[in-house]
Design an enzyme around this catalytic site. Structure first.
Site, PDB file in Angstrom:
ATOM      1  N   ASP A  61      39.735  13.305 134.607  1.00 27.03           N
ATOM      2  CA  ASP A  61      39.523  12.103 134.831  1.00 27.03           C
ATOM      3  C   ASP A  61      40.405  11.526 133.604  1.00 27.03           C
ATOM      4  OD1 ASP A  61      38.826   9.316 135.245  1.00 27.03           O
ATOM      5  OD2 ASP A  61      36.815   9.578 133.919  1.00 27.03           O
ATOM      6  N   LEU A  62      40.794  10.589 133.052  1.00 27.78           N
ATOM      7  CA  LEU A  62      41.287  10.024 131.833  1.00 27.78           C
ATOM      8  C   LEU A  62      40.479   9.272 130.845  1.00 27.78           C
ATOM      9  CD1 LEU A  62      44.275   9.050 130.525  1.00 27.78           C
ATOM     10  CD2 LEU A  62      44.333   6.892 132.324  1.00 27.78           C
ATOM     11  N   ASP A  63      40.094   8.368 132.224  1.00 28.51           N
ATOM     12  CA  ASP A  63      39.519   7.106 130.636  1.00 28.51           C
ATOM     13  C   ASP A  63      38.122   7.377 130.325  1.00 28.51           C
ATOM     14  OD1 ASP A  63      40.874   4.956 130.817  1.00 28.51           O
ATOM     15  OD2 ASP A  63      40.787   4.742 132.858  1.00 28.51           O
TER      16      ASP A  63
ATOM     17  N   THR B  51      39.486   4.975 126.236  1.00 32.67           N
ATOM     18  CA  THR B  51      39.989   3.443 127.562  1.00 32.67           C
ATOM     19  C   THR B  51      38.504   2.863 128.234  1.00 32.67           C
ATOM     20  OG1 THR B  51      40.694   5.164 129.071  1.00 32.67           O
ATOM     21  CG2 THR B  51      41.782   3.742 127.451  1.00 32.67           C
TER      22      THR B  51
ATOM     23  N   LYS C 180      32.117   2.693 135.194  1.00 30.05           N
ATOM     24  CA  LYS C 180      32.946   3.825 135.215  1.00 30.05           C
ATOM     25  C   LYS C 180      33.844   5.022 136.685  1.00 30.05           C
ATOM     26  CE  LYS C 180      31.315   4.122 130.020  1.00 30.05           C
ATOM     27  NZ  LYS C 180      31.138   5.095 129.575  1.00 30.05           N
ATOM     28  N   GLY C 181      34.804   4.724 136.282  1.00 29.16           N
ATOM     29  CA  GLY C 181      35.041   5.233 137.845  1.00 29.16           C
ATOM     30  C   GLY C 181      35.908   4.546 138.459  1.00 29.16           C
ATOM     31  N   ILE C 182      35.126   3.470 138.662  1.00 28.27           N
ATOM     32  CA  ILE C 182      35.546   2.105 140.181  1.00 28.27           C
ATOM     33  C   ILE C 182      36.425   1.501 139.776  1.00 28.27           C
ATOM     34  CG2 ILE C 182      34.786   0.604 141.258  1.00 28.27           C
ATOM     35  CD1 ILE C 182      32.353   3.278 141.283  1.00 28.27           C
TER      36      ILE C 182
ATOM     37  N   ARG D 141      39.114  -1.396 139.779  1.00 27.31           N
ATOM     38  CA  ARG D 141      39.111  -2.534 138.856  1.00 27.31           C
ATOM     39  C   ARG D 141      38.785  -3.547 140.202  1.00 27.31           C
ATOM     40  NH1 ARG D 141      45.442  -4.401 137.928  1.00 27.31           N
ATOM     41  NH2 ARG D 141      45.323  -2.607 137.103  1.00 27.31           N
TER      42      ARG D 141
ATOM     43  N   SER E 270      42.567  10.119 138.282  1.00 24.56           N
ATOM     44  CA  SER E 270      41.858   8.787 137.662  1.00 24.56           C
ATOM     45  C   SER E 270      42.220   7.399 138.571  1.00 24.56           C
ATOM     46  CB  SER E 270      42.674   8.416 136.375  1.00 24.56           C
ATOM     47  OG  SER E 270      42.223   7.444 136.288  1.00 24.56           O
ATOM     48  N   ALA E 271      41.359   6.603 138.495  1.00 19.53           N
ATOM     49  CA  ALA E 271      41.496   5.291 139.643  1.00 19.53           C
ATOM     50  C   ALA E 271      42.228   4.303 138.892  1.00 19.53           C
ATOM     51  CB  ALA E 271      39.570   5.173 139.388  1.00 19.53           C
ATOM     52  N   SER E 272      42.126   4.670 137.219  1.00 21.79           N
ATOM     53  CA  SER E 272      43.598   3.608 137.012  1.00 21.79           C
ATOM     54  C   SER E 272      44.773   3.477 137.810  1.00 21.79           C
ATOM     55  CB  SER E 272      43.065   3.659 135.540  1.00 21.79           C
ATOM     56  OG  SER E 272      44.382   3.077 134.577  1.00 21.79           O
TER      57      SER E 272
ATOM     58  N   ASN F 286      46.847   2.158 135.341  1.00 22.73           N
ATOM     59  CA  ASN F 286      47.393   1.825 134.368  1.00 22.73           C
ATOM     60  C   ASN F 286      47.184   3.491 133.958  1.00 22.73           C
ATOM     61  OD1 ASN F 286      47.997  -0.395 133.395  1.00 22.73           O
ATOM     62  ND2 ASN F 286      45.201  -1.089 133.577  1.00 22.73           N
TER      63      ASN F 286
ATOM     64  N   LYS G 151      36.224   6.918 144.175  1.00 26.63           N
ATOM     65  CA  LYS G 151      35.012   7.706 143.684  1.00 26.63           C
ATOM     66  C   LYS G 151      34.374   6.366 143.868  1.00 26.63           C
ATOM     67  CE  LYS G 151      37.928   9.393 139.329  1.00 26.63           C
ATOM     68  NZ  LYS G 151      37.684   9.218 138.184  1.00 26.63           N
TER      69      LYS G 151
ATOM     70  N   GLU H 163      34.919  15.077 133.705  1.00 33.24           N
ATOM     71  CA  GLU H 163      34.562  13.648 134.591  1.00 33.24           C
ATOM     72  C   GLU H 163      33.348  12.678 133.016  1.00 33.24           C
ATOM     73  OE1 GLU H 163      34.919  10.481 135.671  1.00 33.24           O
ATOM     74  OE2 GLU H 163      36.177  11.072 137.219  1.00 33.24           O
ATOM     75  N   ASP H 164      33.518  11.830 132.941  1.00 31.54           N
ATOM     76  CA  ASP H 164      32.640  10.942 132.496  1.00 31.54           C
ATOM     77  C   ASP H 164      31.988   9.977 133.453  1.00 31.54           C
ATOM     78  OD1 ASP H 164      34.868   8.904 132.772  1.00 31.54           O
ATOM     79  OD2 ASP H 164      33.740   7.609 131.257  1.00 31.54           O
TER      80      ASP H 164
HETATM   81  C1  BG6 Z   1      38.578   3.899 136.017  1.00 31.41           C
HETATM   82  C2  BG6 Z   1      38.112   3.221 134.873  1.00 31.41           C
HETATM   83  O1  BG6 Z   1      39.165   5.686 135.800  1.00 31.41           O
HETATM   84  O2  BG6 Z   1      39.748   2.620 136.482  1.00 31.41           O
HETATM   85  C3  BG6 Z   1      37.410   2.030 134.858  1.00 31.41           C
HETATM   86  O3  BG6 Z   1      36.498   4.331 134.818  1.00 31.41           O
HETATM   87  C4  BG6 Z   1      38.593   1.377 136.015  1.00 31.41           C
HETATM   88  O4  BG6 Z   1      36.606   1.461 134.222  1.00 31.41           O
HETATM   89  C5  BG6 Z   1      39.386   2.166 137.295  1.00 31.41           C
HETATM   90  O5  BG6 Z   1      38.407   0.556 136.144  1.00 31.41           O
HETATM   91  C6  BG6 Z   1      40.938   1.078 137.314  1.00 31.41           C
HETATM   92  O6  BG6 Z   1      41.608   1.103 135.913  1.00 31.41           O
HETATM   93  P1  BG6 Z   1      42.594  -0.472 136.050  1.00 31.41           P
HETATM   94  O7  BG6 Z   1      43.384   0.573 134.542  1.00 31.41           O
HETATM   95  O8  BG6 Z   1      43.738   0.424 137.303  1.00 31.41           O
HETATM   96  O9  BG6 Z   1      41.805  -1.359 136.228  1.00 31.41           O
HETATM   97 MG    MG Z   2      36.494   8.144 133.205  1.00 28.89          MG
END
Ligand code: BG6
Ligand code: MG
Length: 221
Positions: free
Chosen positions: A8-10, A16, A44-46, A48, A115-117, A119, A146, A170-171
């Site tokens: 996982d990243l964040d 982050t 967390k993990g969810i 945006r 990662s769900a992000s 970014n 997730k 994961e965190d």
């Molecule tokens: C997850 C974070 O890794 O990414 C969440 O734990 C975040 O907090 C999700 O909402 C989505 O991230 P982003 O950067 O696409 O808004």
């Molecule tokens: Mg995380």
């Protein structure tokens, strides 16, 4: 046999998770919603948009915003988050992560990111660690985020190995559930209570405890 570690990243590779918290808190304040760190754990993990929905429900205002409003709110949060990210430097990688990535590479263990992000690729670039990752799953390419197992399963598929050959790190509670339901060995970084409840196979207090020998020993037990 262990063939890959999927990160996982964040909150695992860098701090982050804290920036997401600050950006959501500010956004929520602007629409009259307050929330604490305990509630933040649920975000967390969810994704945006799912995070925004949860915050609106938490504030009892879920029906007061149109889809267009919600997209606008999510954009504001992300703009603020991106602003915070401009400060990010390679030194902001959590202690022990770089050494662990080097150890994995030296031992031919494949490395993936789940990662769900959206970014995530930019953050790996800022930390100058993109080249370690053989695969980075784009959250857009999976059906369910997730705690569903899809993202970790997709990472294993892209690496060309089975879930049983992977460790996921994961965190978040949602993330541990995702790893477990994918049929992988779950390493939880965080407080013992939270990680025990989430069902982690191995709990580490922080990323300095990541060492390949130790992980392989636990993985094979
Ligand atoms: C997850 C974070 O890794 O990414 C969440 O734990 C975040 O907090 C999700 O909402 C989505 O991230 P982003 O950067 O696409 O808004
Ligand atoms: Mg995380």
């Amino acid at each position: 046999m262990l063939k890959a570690v999927i990160f996982d990243l964040d909150g695992v590779i860098t701090d982050t998770a804290e920036m997401h918290y600050l950006a959501w808190k500010e956004l929520a304040k602007g629409i009259g919603i307050d929330f604490n760190r305990e509630f933040n754990e649920e975000l967390k993990g969810i994704s945006r948009m799912e995070s925004l929905e949860k915050i609106l429900v938490h504030g009892g205002v879920a029906n007061q915003f149109s889809e267009a409003d919600k997209l606008g709110l999510a954009k504001s949060k992300n703009d603020h988050y991106l602003q915070l990210l401009t400060q990010m430097k390679p030194e902001d990688i959590f202690p022990g992560i770089k050494e662990f990535l080097d150890e994995l590479k030296a031992n031919d263990i494949k490395i993936g990111l789940a990662s769900a992000s959206k970014n995530a690729p930019a953050i790996l670039e800022s930390l100058q660690i993109t080249y370690y990752f053989e695969t980075i799953v784009d959250p857009e390419e999976i059906a369910k985020g997730k705690p569903a197992p899809d993202i970790f399963l997709r990472a294993a598929e892209k690496l060309g190995i089975t879930p049983e050959e992977c460790i996921g790190i994961e965190d978040s509670t949602a993330g541990i559930q995702s790893i477990k339901d994918a049929g992988m060995f779950a390493v939880g970084v965080g407080t013992v209570n939270k990680m025990e409840q989430a069902g982690a196979d191995l709990i580490l207090h922080n990323t300095t405890e990541l060492a390949l020998c130790y992980l392989i020993k636990k993985f094979n037990q």
